[in-house]
Structures are given as C-alpha cells and as structure tokens.
Design a protein around this motif. Sequence first.
Motif, PDB file in Angstrom:
ATOM      1  N   SER A  68     -18.953 -36.432  25.701  1.00  0.00           N
ATOM      2  CA  SER A  68     -17.558 -35.976  25.721  1.00  0.00           C
ATOM      3  C   SER A  68     -17.404 -34.476  25.946  1.00  0.00           C
ATOM      4  N   GLY A  69     -18.439 -33.709  25.596  1.00  0.00           N
ATOM      5  CA  GLY A  69     -18.336 -32.264  25.694  1.00  0.00           C
ATOM      6  C   GLY A  69     -17.654 -31.646  24.488  1.00  0.00           C
ATOM      7  N   LEU A  70     -17.273 -32.465  23.516  1.00  0.00           N
ATOM      8  CA  LEU A  70     -16.669 -31.961  22.289  1.00  0.00           C
ATOM      9  C   LEU A  70     -17.766 -31.490  21.348  1.00  0.00           C
ATOM     10  N   SER A  71     -17.413 -30.611  20.428  1.00  0.00           N
ATOM     11  CA  SER A  71     -18.401 -30.138  19.461  1.00  0.00           C
ATOM     12  C   SER A  71     -18.621 -31.192  18.388  1.00  0.00           C
ATOM     13  N   GLU A  72     -19.726 -31.093  17.688  1.00  0.00           N
ATOM     14  CA  GLU A  72     -20.021 -32.040  16.609  1.00  0.00           C
ATOM     15  C   GLU A  72     -18.973 -31.945  15.511  1.00  0.00           C
ATOM     16  N   ASP A  73     -18.534 -30.729  15.221  1.00  0.00           N
ATOM     17  CA  ASP A  73     -17.502 -30.553  14.188  1.00  0.00           C
ATOM     18  C   ASP A  73     -16.198 -31.241  14.592  1.00  0.00           C
ATOM     19  N   GLU A  74     -15.839 -31.152  15.878  1.00  0.00           N
ATOM     20  CA  GLU A  74     -14.620 -31.801  16.352  1.00  0.00           C
ATOM     21  C   GLU A  74     -14.710 -33.320  16.193  1.00  0.00           C
ATOM     22  N   VAL A  75     -15.853 -33.867  16.576  1.00  0.00           N
ATOM     23  CA  VAL A  75     -16.033 -35.323  16.488  1.00  0.00           C
ATOM     24  C   VAL A  75     -16.017 -35.782  15.041  1.00  0.00           C
ATOM     25  N   ARG A  76     -16.677 -35.022  14.189  1.00  0.00           N
ATOM     26  CA  ARG A  76     -16.699 -35.388  12.762  1.00  0.00           C
ATOM     27  C   ARG A  76     -15.299 -35.332  12.158  1.00  0.00           C
ATOM     28  N   GLN A  77     -14.512 -34.358  12.566  1.00  0.00           N
ATOM     29  CA  GLN A  77     -13.148 -34.250  12.046  1.00  0.00           C
ATOM     30  C   GLN A  77     -12.298 -35.425  12.525  1.00  0.00           C
ATOM     31  N   ILE A  78     -12.492 -35.816  13.789  1.00  0.00           N
ATOM     32  CA  ILE A  78     -11.755 -36.963  14.320  1.00  0.00           C
ATOM     33  C   ILE A  78     -12.100 -38.223  13.539  1.00  0.00           C
ATOM     34  N   ILE A  79     -13.367 -38.409  13.249  1.00  0.00           N
ATOM     35  CA  ILE A  79     -13.800 -39.579  12.470  1.00  0.00           C
ATOM     36  C   ILE A  79     -13.189 -39.534  11.074  1.00  0.00           C
ATOM     37  N   ALA A  80     -13.210 -38.372  10.454  1.00  0.00           N
ATOM     38  CA  ALA A  80     -12.643 -38.227   9.104  1.00  0.00           C
ATOM     39  C   ALA A  80     -11.147 -38.531   9.109  1.00  0.00           C
ATOM     40  N   ASP A  81     -10.448 -38.111  10.168  1.00  0.00           N
ATOM     41  CA  ASP A  81      -8.998 -38.353  10.263  1.00  0.00           C
ATOM     42  C   ASP A  81      -8.670 -39.837  10.394  1.00  0.00           C
ATOM     43  N   ASN A  82      -9.639 -40.621  10.860  1.00  0.00           N
ATOM     44  CA  ASN A  82      -9.409 -42.054  11.070  1.00  0.00           C
ATOM     45  C   ASN A  82     -10.222 -42.922  10.109  1.00  0.00           C
ATOM     46  N   THR A  83     -10.646 -42.314   9.003  1.00  0.00           N
ATOM     47  CA  THR A  83     -11.380 -43.046   7.976  1.00  0.00           C
ATOM     48  C   THR A  83     -10.459 -43.376   6.810  1.00  0.00           C
ATOM     49  N   LYS A  84     -10.467 -44.627   6.407  1.00  0.00           N
ATOM     50  CA  LYS A  84      -9.639 -45.079   5.303  1.00  0.00           C
ATOM     51  C   LYS A  84     -10.526 -45.411   4.116  1.00  0.00           C
ATOM     52  N   GLY A  85     -10.162 -44.899   2.930  1.00  0.00           N
ATOM     53  CA  GLY A  85     -10.950 -45.141   1.734  1.00  0.00           C
ATOM     54  C   GLY A  85     -10.691 -46.510   1.130  1.00  0.00           C
ATOM     55  N   LYS A  86     -11.320 -46.779   0.019  1.00  0.00           N
ATOM     56  CA  LYS A  86     -11.132 -48.045  -0.673  1.00  0.00           C
ATOM     57  C   LYS A  86      -9.688 -48.170  -1.168  1.00  0.00           C
ATOM     58  N   THR A  87      -9.169 -49.384  -1.156  1.00  0.00           N
ATOM     59  CA  THR A  87      -7.819 -49.635  -1.653  1.00  0.00           C
ATOM     60  C   THR A  87      -7.755 -49.336  -3.139  1.00  0.00           C
ATOM     61  N   LEU A  88      -6.835 -48.458  -3.520  1.00  0.00           N
ATOM     62  CA  LEU A  88      -6.684 -48.013  -4.915  1.00  0.00           C
ATOM     63  C   LEU A  88      -7.965 -47.394  -5.451  1.00  0.00           C
ATOM     64  N   GLY A  89      -8.838 -46.984  -4.526  1.00  0.00           N
ATOM     65  CA  GLY A  89     -10.086 -46.348  -4.917  1.00  0.00           C
ATOM     66  C   GLY A  89     -11.127 -47.295  -5.461  1.00  0.00           C
ATOM     67  N   VAL A  90     -10.827 -48.600  -5.439  1.00  0.00           N
ATOM     68  CA  VAL A  90     -11.734 -49.581  -6.054  1.00  0.00           C
ATOM     69  C   VAL A  90     -12.081 -50.726  -5.102  1.00  0.00           C
ATOM     70  N   PHE A  91     -11.070 -51.294  -4.441  1.00  0.00           N
ATOM     71  CA  PHE A  91     -11.264 -52.515  -3.680  1.00  0.00           C
ATOM     72  C   PHE A  91     -11.687 -52.238  -2.238  1.00  0.00           C
TER      73      PHE A  91
END
Length: 227
Positions: free
Chosen positions: A178-201
Amino acid sequence: MNEKKHGIGHNIRQAVLVTVVLLVLCGLVFPVLLSGLSAVIFPSQAKGSLVTADGVAVGAKNVGQDFTEDYFMWCRPSAYNYNTYYEEDTDGDGQVEQYYNDGSEFAGLSSGSNNYAPSNPALTERVEADIEEFLEKNPGVSREDIPTDLMTASGSGLDPHISPASAEVQIPRIVEASGLSEDEVRQIIADNTKGKTLGVFGEETVNVLGVNLDIALAMGLVGEISK
C-alpha cells in the motif's frame, strides 16, 4: 330454534370480528410501528448497516466480502466466496455465465459452510492450498504463525470479522503493497477493532471491510467513506 340460530350467528360474527382485528393489529399496525421505531432509534441498522464510498453503497458492516489485493486485508475463507462472482461469456454465444473468484460455477446467493469433518480429505486439501497461497504472499510469516481463524471458514460463510492476531500477521504485506506506514496501518486496524461485549462476552474482532475502506481512503482510491 331461533335462539340457537341467533347464538350461532353471534359466534360467527364475533369470530370474524376478532380475526379481522387481530389481522389489522398483527399484520399491519405492529409491523408498521416496529419499522417506524427501528428507523428512528436504529436508523443505520434498519437500512442494513450499509457502508458507502463516494456516496455509493459498497457493502454492509455485518456481511463479509472477498478481498484479494495485496494492499487490502484478507478475510476468512468462505464456502460461498462471500457471494462475490464475475460474469464471463465463455462460449462466445452471448450467454453470460457467473463464476466465483476461484473459477467454480456461481451457485446463487446463499450462506453456510461445507461442514467437512476433520478427517475429510477435501478439507485438508483446501486448507493446505490456502496456507501455501498465504505463505507465498506473506514471505516473512512462518506456517506456525498463521492464526487458525484465518484458515478456517465460518459457519455462515459471511463472517465480516477476523481476530486481531489474523490482522497483525498481515501488516507487513499491507505496508509494502500500500505504501502506507506501519503506524498508519496499525491505527486503521485499531479504529476498526471491537472489544468484548460489556468487556466480558465474546472476543475482540477486526472488521475487514472497515479496515479496507480506511486503507483505500488513505491510499486515495476513494475520496469519502461512511460507515
């Protein structure tokens, strides 16, 4: 006798009235009310959680897609190739045929899995082929480093998510292509990461379509996205 006929007529009228009232309430009022409330309270979900790029619907948050470009994140295998297909006039007679991206004949819109047993040779053959293809495109990754979910199909064949580990292992390839930096890609992944439901499920998940739209935006392939 007249009283008996009157009683029967009364019961029939009552039954018809109850049927009509329930038909109107359950078949018209309730669906309209529920649809109206859904559109007001959950407007995006009521419209199918559609995702747009440059004003055009390109997918839905909860339905996966098949991505093959090196600069995009790859999803899990799908028995139905996420219902993506191409059209081709193979015989030159004007009759267009539809095929999955792997060349097999398109079976029509559907969902599900092959439901192969672990002992089925077809499963072993498919997984081995996918592993070899992945290793070819990701030369810095060893066979043991490939997360399990990246080589196994979901029950629906339409899973839009992968695990954070499956996203992590693809970063070097995406960065290089892609030509993007590793930091850019990691930030994109973090922006589209969803945690556990209610922190448990459940588990942490990464939405592949969301990641790839953000990558396309960062690369200038699209001008505007809405998720």
